[in-house]
Design a protein around this motif. Structure first.
Motif, PDB file in Angstrom:
ATOM      1  N   THR A 108       0.833  -1.207   0.000  1.00 18.62           N
ATOM      2  CA  THR A 108       0.000   0.000   0.000  1.00 18.62           C
ATOM      3  C   THR A 108       0.869   1.260   0.000  1.00 18.62           C
ATOM      4  O   THR A 108       0.539   2.238  -0.674  1.00 18.62           O
ATOM      5  CB  THR A 108      -1.007   0.021   1.166  1.00 18.62           C
ATOM      6  N   ASP A 109       1.991   1.228   0.719  1.00 20.05           N
ATOM      7  CA  ASP A 109       2.909   2.375   0.684  1.00 20.05           C
ATOM      8  C   ASP A 109       3.465   2.566  -0.725  1.00 20.05           C
ATOM      9  O   ASP A 109       3.564   3.692  -1.215  1.00 20.05           O
ATOM     10  CB  ASP A 109       4.053   2.203   1.687  1.00 20.05           C
TER      11      ASP A 109
ATOM     12  N   LYS B 260       0.722   4.037  -3.007  1.00 23.30           N
ATOM     13  CA  LYS B 260       0.510   5.460  -2.703  1.00 23.30           C
ATOM     14  C   LYS B 260       1.603   6.312  -3.341  1.00 23.30           C
ATOM     15  O   LYS B 260       1.326   7.363  -3.920  1.00 23.30           O
ATOM     16  CB  LYS B 260       0.478   5.684  -1.192  1.00 23.30           C
ATOM     17  N   ASP B 261       2.841   5.851  -3.232  1.00 21.62           N
ATOM     18  CA  ASP B 261       3.963   6.592  -3.823  1.00 21.62           C
ATOM     19  C   ASP B 261       3.948   6.538  -5.347  1.00 21.62           C
ATOM     20  O   ASP B 261       4.266   7.519  -6.014  1.00 21.62           O
ATOM     21  CB  ASP B 261       5.305   6.042  -3.311  1.00 21.62           C
TER      22      ASP B 261
ATOM     23  N   GLY C 230      -0.176   7.904  -6.292  1.00 20.84           N
ATOM     24  CA  GLY C 230      -0.950   8.842  -5.489  1.00 20.84           C
ATOM     25  C   GLY C 230      -2.256   8.283  -4.966  1.00 20.84           C
ATOM     26  O   GLY C 230      -3.173   9.031  -4.635  1.00 20.84           O
ATOM     27  N   ALA C 231      -2.344   6.970  -4.860  1.00 19.91           N
ATOM     28  CA  ALA C 231      -3.556   6.354  -4.322  1.00 19.91           C
ATOM     29  C   ALA C 231      -3.740   6.768  -2.866  1.00 19.91           C
ATOM     30  O   ALA C 231      -2.761   6.975  -2.148  1.00 19.91           O
ATOM     31  CB  ALA C 231      -3.461   4.825  -4.404  1.00 19.91           C
ATOM     32  N   ASN C 232      -4.993   6.902  -2.443  1.00 24.54           N
ATOM     33  CA  ASN C 232      -5.242   7.165  -1.026  1.00 24.54           C
ATOM     34  C   ASN C 232      -5.292   5.828  -0.274  1.00 24.54           C
ATOM     35  O   ASN C 232      -5.175   4.759  -0.888  1.00 24.54           O
ATOM     36  CB  ASN C 232      -6.514   8.002  -0.823  1.00 24.54           C
ATOM     37  N   ASN C 233      -5.444   5.882   1.027  1.00 21.48           N
ATOM     38  CA  ASN C 233      -5.414   4.662   1.831  1.00 21.48           C
ATOM     39  C   ASN C 233      -6.520   3.681   1.446  1.00 21.48           C
ATOM     40  O   ASN C 233      -6.280   2.476   1.356  1.00 21.48           O
ATOM     41  CB  ASN C 233      -5.499   5.009   3.320  1.00 21.48           C
ATOM     42  N   ARG C 234      -7.718   4.182   1.208  1.00 24.67           N
ATOM     43  CA  ARG C 234      -8.838   3.309   0.828  1.00 24.67           C
ATOM     44  C   ARG C 234      -8.560   2.612  -0.500  1.00 24.67           C
ATOM     45  O   ARG C 234      -8.766   1.405  -0.642  1.00 24.67           O
ATOM     46  CB  ARG C 234     -10.133   4.113   0.751  1.00 24.67           C
ATOM     47  N   GLN C 235      -8.069   3.348  -1.483  1.00 20.65           N
ATOM     48  CA  GLN C 235      -7.779   2.773  -2.800  1.00 20.65           C
ATOM     49  C   GLN C 235      -6.663   1.742  -2.708  1.00 20.65           C
ATOM     50  O   GLN C 235      -6.759   0.654  -3.286  1.00 20.65           O
ATOM     51  CB  GLN C 235      -7.391   3.884  -3.777  1.00 20.65           C
TER      52      GLN C 235
END
Length: 128
Positions: A99-100, A103-104, A107-112
């Protein structure tokens, strides 16, 4: 706590114990990523993805990855779901690492990111 004292005043407070539910125990965990989800909370996209072999599906077939995130991933060479699966496996199916990374990477958010992780994890559980 002594069961005989339950409900009796303790200073100015009444002490009452309530049973702790599984949901409450999960909320109390210190992990930043909770991947336990109720199947009823998964999307149709998620259920469709894990229902069949991956084949040559586009990256946007992954739960949590829409057109915008998909385009960003494609620009970095992650054009197919199986390429993202490769990254998931390189990261040893670790939820926090994946997930990290997601996101990097786009640019996904936590839910995505969590939705995509759960989708790949369940697909692996079913097909690997």
């Amino acid at each position: 706590m002594d069961p005989e004292r339950e409900g009796q005043p303790l200073g100015h407070l009444n002490v009452v114990r309530f049973p702790v539910t599984l949901a409450e125990k999960l909320r109390r965990t210190k992990k930043s990523l909770c991947v336990l989800e109720d199947m009823s909370s998964t999307s149709q996209k998620h259920r469709s993805f894990i229902a069949e072999p991956m084949g040559d599906k586009p990256v946007t077939a992954l739960s949590g990855i829409g057109e915008v995130l998909g385009r960003k991933l494609e620009e970095q060479g992650f054009d197919k779901a199986f390429v993202v699966l490769g990254q998931f496996l390189v990261l040893r199916k670790d939820g926090e690492l994946f997930t990290d990374w997601l996101k990097d990477a786009c640019g996904a958010n936590n839910r995505q990111a969590t939705s995509c992780y759960q989708c790949l994890k369940e697909w692996c559980d079913a097909f690997l």
